[in-house]
Design an enzyme around this catalytic site. Sequence first.
Site, PDB file in Angstrom:
ATOM      1  N   TYR A  87      96.573 -30.589 -28.599  1.00 57.01           N
ATOM      2  CA  TYR A  87      97.591 -31.425 -28.078  1.00 57.01           C
ATOM      3  C   TYR A  87      97.023 -32.719 -28.141  1.00 57.01           C
ATOM      4  CZ  TYR A  87      99.514 -26.786 -26.709  1.00 57.01           C
ATOM      5  OH  TYR A  87      99.612 -25.590 -26.829  1.00 57.01           O
ATOM      6  N   ASP A  97      97.954 -24.671 -18.877  1.00 61.74           N
ATOM      7  CA  ASP A  97      97.578 -24.142 -20.257  1.00 61.74           C
ATOM      8  C   ASP A  97      97.769 -25.539 -21.064  1.00 61.74           C
ATOM      9  OD1 ASP A  97      97.186 -22.252 -22.412  1.00 61.74           O
ATOM     10  OD2 ASP A  97      99.031 -23.528 -23.278  1.00 61.74           O
ATOM     11  N   LYS A 137      92.573 -23.588 -25.875  1.00 64.97           N
ATOM     12  CA  LYS A 137      92.632 -22.865 -27.118  1.00 64.97           C
ATOM     13  C   LYS A 137      91.314 -23.061 -28.114  1.00 64.97           C
ATOM     14  CE  LYS A 137      97.369 -22.584 -26.407  1.00 64.97           C
ATOM     15  NZ  LYS A 137      97.690 -23.836 -25.271  1.00 64.97           N
TER      16      LYS A 137
END
Length: 336
Positions: A51, A46, A77
Amino acid sequence: MGIKSLLPGSLGFGTAPLGNMFRSIPDEEAAATVEAAWDHGIRYFDTAPFYGAGLSELRLGEVLADRPRDEYVLSTKVGRVILDELEDPADRDQGEKGGLFEHGRANKMVDLYTADATLRSIEDSLKRLKTDRLDIVWVHDVAQDFHGDDWLAVYETARTGAFRVLQNLRDEGVIKAWGLGVNRVEPIELTLDLDEPKPDAFLLAGRYTLLDHNRSLQRLLPAATEQNIDMVVGGPYSSGILAGGRHFEYQKAPADIVAKVERIKALAAGHGVSIKAAALQFALAHPATAAVVPGATRPSRIAEDVAALEENVPAAFWSTLRDEQLIASDAPTPTA
């Protein structure tokens, strides 16, 4: 709905630390950690553009590009678009998570949950990850911790934009599942009440751990179970404090949390249990939990996580935690 049949196992790898969370990580160390996850049989990864402004995706993609695509499950995401324009990462407004990725890339990030931005975000992620498809897509951080009093307006934009795009992509077979990836229970509770669109699962970070689970047990998890919507538990170590770190809720842990962790550690040691085993197995014990995705930046941490899942945790340990009111009386445990 649900994703348990999609996931290859109950342990995944959360790659937020690969985006230089808290510290600057050498490329070699990041790559070795992903390699270690693969070598230990982990096949669910994931990540997110957030990030490190794409750094985690780039690092993950570099390693996985050499692996057969059909052999692993990948989620990322939407909700943030990475631009070519540069900025000082330390000056970003990230709500309660200020400075979290100040060591990440300097590319500017903008919060965008519209339909067009969702499609653009997916295309950009595919390039960074060096892959032709995503398995699961989460709508990232539509909650108070990032958007404050405006979070409901942001959520509504996502509901009419990102949610509908992802549901269409799932129905068309472009992706296999979608949901929300958040650090708060409220947006998930709102989504569970919607008639349409309907997600397959949620990634909930930090809200179903040894240190924080009461709110999730009250309404969210019973409703998810009833609707056959799975939960992926992110942040099972509560930002690291349950794994020997100093952070809780992405900040320096306060004294009361440190004291609580020390109490749990002492009880665990008395029962011959590692606190990592307690943390992971507690999160997985709820019937709604499909997987846990702890993060790591060192290869040795991966081996510890794998071992923690296989460790024998006696029923007496969980009973002691209940007696000491360190976990909720109605919290499911592996043996009771």
